[in-house]
Design an enzyme around this catalytic site. Structure first.
Site, PDB file in Angstrom:
ATOM      1  N   LYS A   1       3.755 -15.424   2.572  1.00 38.76           N
ATOM      2  CA  LYS A   1       3.675 -16.146   1.300  1.00 38.76           C
ATOM      3  C   LYS A   1       5.117 -16.460   0.907  1.00 38.76           C
ATOM      4  O   LYS A   1       5.607 -16.058  -0.157  1.00 38.76           O
ATOM      5  CB  LYS A   1       2.954 -15.252   0.271  1.00 38.76           C
TER       6      LYS A   1
ATOM      7  N   ASP B   1     -11.228  -8.946   7.151  1.00 39.82           N
ATOM      8  CA  ASP B   1     -12.604  -8.893   6.641  1.00 39.82           C
ATOM      9  C   ASP B   1     -13.208 -10.298   6.646  1.00 39.82           C
ATOM     10  O   ASP B   1     -14.380 -10.492   6.978  1.00 39.82           O
ATOM     11  CB  ASP B   1     -12.643  -8.327   5.214  1.00 39.82           C
TER      12      ASP B   1
ATOM     13  N   TYR C   1       0.817  -1.218   0.000  1.00 38.96           N
ATOM     14  CA  TYR C   1       0.000   0.000   0.000  1.00 38.96           C
ATOM     15  C   TYR C   1       0.852   1.270   0.000  1.00 38.96           C
ATOM     16  O   TYR C   1       0.355   2.352  -0.262  1.00 38.96           O
ATOM     17  CB  TYR C   1      -0.933   0.017   1.215  1.00 38.96           C
TER      18      TYR C   1
ATOM     19  N   ASP D   1      -2.638 -18.403   1.990  1.00 41.64           N
ATOM     20  CA  ASP D   1      -3.756 -19.169   1.411  1.00 41.64           C
ATOM     21  C   ASP D   1      -4.269 -20.204   2.410  1.00 41.64           C
ATOM     22  O   ASP D   1      -5.482 -20.392   2.568  1.00 41.64           O
ATOM     23  CB  ASP D   1      -3.387 -19.814   0.063  1.00 41.64           C
TER      24      ASP D   1
ATOM     25  N   ASP E   1      -5.333  -6.991   5.791  1.00 44.71           N
ATOM     26  CA  ASP E   1      -6.540  -6.290   5.354  1.00 44.71           C
ATOM     27  C   ASP E   1      -7.597  -7.320   4.920  1.00 44.71           C
ATOM     28  O   ASP E   1      -8.767  -7.266   5.322  1.00 44.71           O
ATOM     29  CB  ASP E   1      -6.157  -5.378   4.169  1.00 44.71           C
TER      30      ASP E   1
END
Ligand code: NAD
Length: 360
Positions: A191, A251, A141, A223, A247
């Site tokens: 990852k 959610d 970001y 994942d 992020d």
């Protein structure tokens, strides 16, 4: 005690939910004889409308000069033009960077009475109590270059995923410190099979794990983590991860709690929880967005913002007892059956806050 709180209600349902959290804080201040001085500023789409900028230097300076910041949410279709010079979310990123709040804490607890509000099977949700610690001021970001250009006759877009070792170290150390007052288990999510930044993340997390043998550390690919959150959420305690993974995972985790409207967050800087020096300015906000689909109807769930104000009392003001009073009042209110529309009930935003205030 005396505290200066900057309010950034923002857009959409932001002002509706922040207004209720302020009412709760006012009750706490009179009951426990603290003085909370509120100053309200514009941020997000409303600031673009008024000043042509999603956040002004003056607002940033006012936030930095206060003891804590309580934010609602920013954004909405009105400011969605991809070609616009400024976007509401840019103000949010500038605020996080400006306050140097590198760690975003998102507790996810499932209230037993809300188990049916989640689409997951009830037996999966029993005793779920997770704390996600998301890195907030680095990664994709913020990395540079970030651009769009024409190259070889094609339009090309670039984002950069960059981390410095110290950015990883401080957030992972914070996660370990927090785990010590919980179940002493940290899951570091990365990852590392693909990304270089994740390989460095894993190496640093392993080192910090060696220095903290009283805390169990496991590494999980993002994942797998996204699957495990749904299949076995009770197996997780503290999750620490980089900005974008955090992020997305938070959610997903909100589904466990029954509604986006339920979850609070705290964003802390160098001297946050568990570290010795005094807390700097913390940023507190619900995890949801501005919910344009229900904005102005007075039906938003204010609990995420009210619980965020409890985190403010705990982490920025060290008022643990007062924070617990708010959390217990919310717990009690849900136990009694009070529900806004997102939880299948009929109470308005104001009525839900009234019920919580009665329980304080
Ligand atoms: P959203 O979180 O605003 O809404 C998702 C869904 O959850 C909607 O159906 C909404 O009605 C519901 N919801 C959210 N909060 C609720 C609450 N308190 N009570 C009841 N229902 C609630 O996400 P979105 O629709 O993807 O985004 C809308 C806008 O918010 C976009 O402009 C986005 O960029 C922005 N956004 C801002 C933040 C932030 O300010 N931190 C975070 C996420 C999204």
């Amino acid at each position: 005690m005396n505290f200066k709180i900057t309010l950034l209600p923002g857009d959409g349902i932001g002002p509706e939910v922040v207004g209720e959290a302020v009412r709760v804080l006012e009750i706490i201040s009179s009951k426990y004889e603290h003085s909370f001085n509120f100053q309200e500023r514009l941020m997000g789409g409303c600031s673009i409308d008024q000043f042509g900028q999603s956040v002004t230097d003056e607002t940033l300076a006012d936030c930095k000069a206060s003891d804590a910041v309580l934010l609602g949410a920013v954004g909405g279709p009105k400011w969605d033009d991809p070609k616009a010079k400024d976007r509401p979310e840019r103000g949010l990123l500038a605020l996080r960077k400006g306050l140097a709040v590198f760690a975003n804490l998102r507790p996810v607890k499932v209230h037993p009475a809300l188990i049916d509000a989640s689409p997951l099977k009830p037996e999966k949700l029993k005793d779920v109590d997770i704390l996600v610690v998301r890195e907030l001021t680095g990664g994709l970001y913020f990395g540079q270059p970030k651009l769009r250009e024409m190259k070889d006759g094609h339009e090309r877009a670039v984002d950069t995923l960059e981390y410095f070792d110290y950015e990883i170290k401080r957030v992972v150390e914070l996660a370990f410190n927090l785990a010590k007052s919980r179940k002493k288990k940290v899951t570091s999510v990365d990852k590392a099979n693909i990304l270089e930044s994740s390989r460095m993340w894993r190496q640093i997390a392993t080192q910090i794990g060696t220095e903290n043998p009283d805390v169990e550390l496991d590494h999980m690919l993002v994942d797998t983590a996204s699957m495990r959150l749904i299949t076995a959420p009770v197996s997780m305690d503290v999750i620490v991860t980089e900005n974008m993974f955090g992020d997305i995972l938070t959610d997903e985790a909100s589904v466990l709690a029954g509604s986006m409207g339920m979850l609070p967050s705290a964003s802390l800087g160098e001297s946050g929880v568990g570290l010795p020096h005094e807390a700097r300015v913390g940023l507190y906000e619900p995890i949801h967005g501005s919910a344009p689909d229900i904005a102005g109807k007075g039906i938003a769930n204010p609990i995420g913002t009210i619980l965020s104000s409890a985190l403010m009392l705990r982490y920025s003001f060290k008022l643990e007892a007062e924070a617990a009073v708010i959390e217990n009042a919310v717990y009690q209110t849900i136990t009694e059956g009070a529900r806004t529309a997102d939880l299948g009930g009929k109470l308005s935003t104001r009525q839900m806050a009234d019920e919580i205030i009665k329980n304080i």
